[in-house]
Design a protein around this motif. Structure first.
Motif, mmCIF file in Angstrom:
data_model
loop_
_atom_site.group_PDB
_atom_site.id
_atom_site.type_symbol
_atom_site.label_atom_id
_atom_site.label_comp_id
_atom_site.label_asym_id
_atom_site.label_seq_id
_atom_site.Cartn_x
_atom_site.Cartn_y
_atom_site.Cartn_z
ATOM 1 N N GLY A 141 -7.106 7.873 10.528
ATOM 2 C CA GLY A 141 -7.855 6.637 10.339
ATOM 3 C C GLY A 141 -7.010 5.491 9.807
ATOM 4 N N ASP A 186 -3.887 -11.376 0.627
ATOM 5 C CA ASP A 186 -4.888 -11.159 -0.432
ATOM 6 C C ASP A 186 -5.553 -12.471 -0.834
ATOM 7 N N VAL A 211 -3.321 3.290 10.088
ATOM 8 C CA VAL A 211 -2.151 3.017 10.933
ATOM 9 C C VAL A 211 -0.984 2.368 10.189
ATOM 10 N N HIS A 212 -1.133 2.178 8.879
ATOM 11 C CA HIS A 212 -0.040 1.559 8.112
ATOM 12 C C HIS A 212 1.149 2.513 8.047
ATOM 13 N N ASP A 213 2.306 2.066 8.536
ATOM 14 C CA ASP A 213 3.440 2.999 8.511
ATOM 15 C C ASP A 213 4.743 2.406 8.015
ATOM 16 N N ILE A 214 4.698 1.209 7.504
ATOM 17 C CA ILE A 214 5.947 0.590 7.028
ATOM 18 C C ILE A 214 6.461 1.340 5.792
ATOM 19 N N GLY A 215 5.563 1.540 4.837
ATOM 20 C CA GLY A 215 5.947 2.255 3.606
ATOM 21 C C GLY A 215 6.377 3.684 3.907
ATOM 22 N N SER A 259 0.762 9.578 3.374
ATOM 23 C CA SER A 259 0.713 8.182 2.985
ATOM 24 C C SER A 259 -0.670 7.667 3.390
ATOM 25 N N THR A 291 -8.425 2.433 0.934
ATOM 26 C CA THR A 291 -9.300 3.201 0.033
ATOM 27 C C THR A 291 -10.209 4.120 0.858
ATOM 28 N N ILE A 327 7.564 -8.368 2.884
ATOM 29 C CA ILE A 327 6.246 -7.859 3.298
ATOM 30 C C ILE A 327 5.294 -7.818 2.093
ATOM 31 N N MET A 332 -0.061 -9.373 11.462
ATOM 32 C CA MET A 332 0.455 -8.440 12.464
ATOM 33 C C MET A 332 1.837 -8.860 12.935
ATOM 34 N N ALA A 336 3.937 9.920 -5.941
ATOM 35 C CA ALA A 336 5.093 9.047 -6.139
ATOM 36 C C ALA A 336 4.683 7.617 -5.820
ATOM 37 N N GLU A 337 5.116 6.741 -6.675
ATOM 38 C CA GLU A 337 4.759 5.329 -6.510
ATOM 39 C C GLU A 337 5.603 4.657 -5.435
HETATM 40 CO CO1 B1M Z 1 -3.414 -3.697 6.291
HETATM 41 N N1 B1M Z 1 -4.389 -3.555 4.599
HETATM 42 N N2 B1M Z 1 -5.076 -3.441 7.268
HETATM 43 N N3 B1M Z 1 -2.329 -4.012 7.855
HETATM 44 N N4 B1M Z 1 -2.032 -4.256 5.130
HETATM 45 C C1 B1M Z 1 -3.595 -3.564 3.362
HETATM 46 C C2 B1M Z 1 -3.196 -2.139 2.967
HETATM 47 C C3 B1M Z 1 -4.602 -4.246 2.347
HETATM 48 C C4 B1M Z 1 -4.344 -3.861 0.883
HETATM 49 C C5 B1M Z 1 -4.571 -5.766 2.556
HETATM 50 C C6 B1M Z 1 -5.643 -6.480 1.781
HETATM 51 O O1 B1M Z 1 -6.757 -6.594 2.240
HETATM 52 N N5 B1M Z 1 -5.341 -6.932 0.615
HETATM 53 C C7 B1M Z 1 -5.981 -3.749 2.895
HETATM 54 C C8 B1M Z 1 -6.496 -2.416 2.314
HETATM 55 C C9 B1M Z 1 -7.625 -2.593 1.342
HETATM 56 C C10 B1M Z 1 -7.996 -1.266 0.778
HETATM 57 O O2 B1M Z 1 -8.546 -0.426 1.442
HETATM 58 N N6 B1M Z 1 -7.679 -1.072 -0.477
HETATM 59 C C11 B1M Z 1 -5.694 -3.659 4.383
HETATM 60 C C12 B1M Z 1 -6.674 -3.693 5.407
HETATM 61 C C13 B1M Z 1 -8.094 -3.895 4.932
HETATM 62 C C14 B1M Z 1 -6.369 -3.537 6.769
HETATM 63 C C15 B1M Z 1 -7.343 -3.522 7.955
HETATM 64 C C16 B1M Z 1 -8.654 -2.761 7.728
HETATM 65 C C17 B1M Z 1 -7.586 -5.007 8.319
HETATM 66 C C18 B1M Z 1 -8.598 -5.234 9.374
HETATM 67 O O3 B1M Z 1 -8.483 -4.764 10.481
HETATM 68 N N7 B1M Z 1 -9.610 -5.924 8.981
HETATM 69 C C19 B1M Z 1 -6.485 -2.862 9.068
HETATM 70 C C20 B1M Z 1 -6.630 -1.329 9.031
HETATM 71 C C21 B1M Z 1 -6.050 -0.649 10.209
HETATM 72 C C22 B1M Z 1 -6.052 0.856 10.018
HETATM 73 O O4 B1M Z 1 -5.176 1.409 9.394
HETATM 74 N N8 B1M Z 1 -7.042 1.536 10.552
HETATM 75 C C23 B1M Z 1 -5.114 -3.265 8.621
HETATM 76 C C24 B1M Z 1 -4.069 -3.473 9.511
HETATM 77 C C25 B1M Z 1 -2.781 -3.863 9.141
HETATM 78 C C26 B1M Z 1 -1.684 -4.250 10.136
HETATM 79 C C27 B1M Z 1 -1.715 -3.399 11.416
HETATM 80 C C28 B1M Z 1 -1.821 -5.682 10.501
HETATM 81 C C29 B1M Z 1 -0.399 -4.086 9.241
HETATM 82 C C30 B1M Z 1 0.235 -2.680 9.303
HETATM 83 C C31 B1M Z 1 1.380 -2.569 10.255
HETATM 84 C C32 B1M Z 1 2.098 -1.260 10.114
HETATM 85 O O5 B1M Z 1 2.177 -0.619 9.069
HETATM 86 N N9 B1M Z 1 2.649 -0.832 11.212
HETATM 87 C C33 B1M Z 1 -0.977 -4.263 7.841
HETATM 88 C C34 B1M Z 1 -0.199 -4.593 6.696
HETATM 89 C C35 B1M Z 1 1.250 -4.946 6.956
HETATM 90 C C36 B1M Z 1 -0.747 -4.602 5.383
HETATM 91 C C37 B1M Z 1 -0.095 -5.060 4.067
HETATM 92 C C38 B1M Z 1 -0.004 -6.567 4.081
HETATM 93 C C39 B1M Z 1 1.285 -4.530 3.768
HETATM 94 C C40 B1M Z 1 1.435 -3.020 3.803
HETATM 95 C C41 B1M Z 1 2.888 -2.678 3.699
HETATM 96 O O6 B1M Z 1 3.535 -2.393 4.698
HETATM 97 N N10 B1M Z 1 3.451 -2.784 2.467
HETATM 98 C C42 B1M Z 1 -1.116 -4.500 3.002
HETATM 99 C C43 B1M Z 1 -1.208 -5.362 1.758
HETATM 100 C C44 B1M Z 1 -0.550 -4.728 0.578
HETATM 101 O O7 B1M Z 1 -0.002 -3.652 0.629
HETATM 102 N N11 B1M Z 1 -0.675 -5.392 -0.536
HETATM 103 C C45 B1M Z 1 -2.326 -4.211 3.797
HETATM 104 C C46 B1M Z 1 4.871 -2.628 2.217
HETATM 105 C C47 B1M Z 1 5.228 -1.158 2.025
HETATM 106 C C48 B1M Z 1 6.727 -1.039 1.758
HETATM 107 O O8 B1M Z 1 4.518 -0.687 0.890
HETATM 108 O O9 B1M Z 1 3.002 0.767 2.277
HETATM 109 O O10 B1M Z 1 2.613 0.485 -0.220
HETATM 110 P P1 B1M Z 1 3.547 0.573 0.918
HETATM 111 O O11 B1M Z 1 4.534 1.821 0.668
HETATM 112 C C49 B1M Z 1 5.247 1.980 -0.540
HETATM 113 C C50 B1M Z 1 4.498 2.803 -1.593
HETATM 114 O O12 B1M Z 1 3.096 2.763 -1.469
HETATM 115 C C51 B1M Z 1 5.060 4.164 -1.474
HETATM 116 O O13 B1M Z 1 6.398 3.933 -1.100
HETATM 117 C C52 B1M Z 1 6.471 2.823 -0.220
HETATM 118 C C53 B1M Z 1 7.801 2.129 -0.427
HETATM 119 O O14 B1M Z 1 7.894 1.593 -1.709
HETATM 120 N N12 B1M Z 1 4.502 5.142 -0.540
HETATM 121 C C54 B1M Z 1 4.664 6.478 -0.750
HETATM 122 C C55 B1M Z 1 3.873 4.984 0.633
HETATM 123 N N13 B1M Z 1 3.612 6.164 1.180
HETATM 124 C C56 B1M Z 1 4.088 7.110 0.366
HETATM 125 C C57 B1M Z 1 4.103 8.513 0.457
HETATM 126 C C58 B1M Z 1 4.688 9.231 -0.577
HETATM 127 C C59 B1M Z 1 5.216 8.576 -1.679
HETATM 128 C C60 B1M Z 1 5.231 7.204 -1.772
HETATM 129 O O15 B1M Z 1 4.758 10.562 -0.615
HETATM 130 C C61 B1M Z 1 4.543 11.320 0.546
#
Ligand code: B1M
Length: 212
Positions: A100, A53, A102-106, A148, A152, A45, A63, A197-198
């Motif tokens: 606001g 990106d 919906v990201h829930d994988i992490g 989580s 931004t 992922i 999706m 936490a990262e």
């Molecule tokens: Co979205 N998305 N997304 N997305 N998506 C990002 C986050 C984004 C960076 C992609 C990009 O443009 N480069 C970008 C955000 C930009 C920003 O604001 N900085 C983005 C965007 C813009 C959007 C939409 C607005 C797109 C659109 O509609 N135009 C939209 C928003 C919807 C909404 O939430 N309202 C959207 C939608 C989606 C999908 C639905 C398609 C899907 C989510 C599906 C789901 O989660 N059920 C999705 C996905 C998959 C991503 C990316 C590709 C992957 C996220 C992910 O799952 N990462 C993401 C790109 C990226 O991250 N580079 C992106 C893997 C996961 C294991 O990592 O979630 O970081 P992460 O969690 C980590 C750590 O962060 C930490 O531990 C985890 C495990 O290591 N952590 C915690 C997380 N929570 C923690 C809490 C803690 C401690 C640690 O303590 C309590």
């Protein structure tokens, strides 16, 4: 390991069936489910995120990848939860993705790893209104509220959460731990959160440290 690579590939290909099949194979082969998530699916992922990106992958495909990720990690998380069902229940955390968002994988990964470490997790899901974190934390007498945020535009919900805790005189009651893509240690310190936490393993350490 070959199976890790295949798992990552299935996510990049948005191949739900393959991703699930590989998860099952991993369980059959006795591979640690959480390690499988981390080394296999999460790597996939993350690659998907990089492709997105760079504009090499678009939202509909993204999706599909996320769907495959959720299905496969769901199977593995369930297996991990069963293995660790007997672990202690001393620390309680209310966890969710902020309103606001919906990201829930992490968050799901964090939840599984916390549970695997004996921490009791009350997962409120995604798009969680701030008040709900507080209501649930009171209800279960939680030690920690964990949020989580992947956008931004949603990470600011943490500041509101802290304000409400302050207003309700609950600041000493619950520690707030924040995480998610755009959230940094610096941001956490700036808003006055109790912890950051990262990744999931760091979350375990931070939470244990705070609950001590
Ligand atoms: Co979205 N998305 N997304 N997305 N998506 C990002 C986050 C984004 C960076 C992609 C990009 O443009 N480069 C970008 C955000 C930009 C920003 O604001 N900085 C983005 C965007 C813009 C959007 C939409 C607005 C797109 C659109 O509609 N135009 C939209 C928003 C919807 C909404 O939430 N309202 C959207 C939608 C989606 C999908 C639905 C398609 C899907 C989510 C599906 C789901 O989660 N059920 C999705 C996905 C998959 C991503 C990316 C590709 C992957 C996220 C992910 O799952 N990462 C993401 C790109 C990226 O991250 N580079 C992106 C893997 C996961 C294991 O990592 O979630 O970081 P992460 O969690 C980590 C750590 O962060 C930490 O531990 C985890 C495990 O290591 N952590 C915690 C997380 N929570 C923690 C809490 C803690 C401690 C640690 O303590 C309590």
């Amino acid at each position: 390991d070959e199976l890790f690579e295949k798992a990552a590939e299935a996510i990049c290909d948005a191949d739900v069936d393959k991703a699930e099949e590989i998860a099952q194979t991993a369980l059959d082969e006795g591979i640690d489910p959480l390690k499988m998530i981390e080394k296999g699916y999460t790597a996939g992922i993350k690659e998907v995120g990089r492709l997105f990106d760079r504009g090499e992958l678009f939202l509909p495909q993204l999706m599909g990848c996320a769907e495959a990720m959720k299905k496969a990690s769901g199977i593995l998380q369930e297996a991990a939860a069963k293995e660790d069902a007997a672990a202690g229940e001393s620390i309680k955390i209310v966890l969710g993705t902020v309103q606001g968002d919906v990201h829930d994988i992490g968050k799901g990964i964090v939840a599984s790893i916390l549970e695997a470490n004996g921490i009791e997790v009350f997962d409120l899901g995604t798009d969680v209104p701030i008040e709900d974190f507080i209501t649930k934390a009171k209800e279960v007498d939680a030690d920690i509220i964990g949020t989580s945020a992947l956008l931004t535009t949603t990470m600011g919900a943490n500041e509101e959460l802290l304000e409400i805790l302050e207003e309700e005189n609950l600041r000493d009651e619950f520690d707030l731990v924040v995480g998610g893509g755009p959230v940094t240690k610096r941001f956490a310190e700036k808003i006055g959160a109790d912890g950051y936490a990262e990744d999931a393993n760091e979350a375990v350490n931070k939470i244990k440290e705070l609950a001590d």
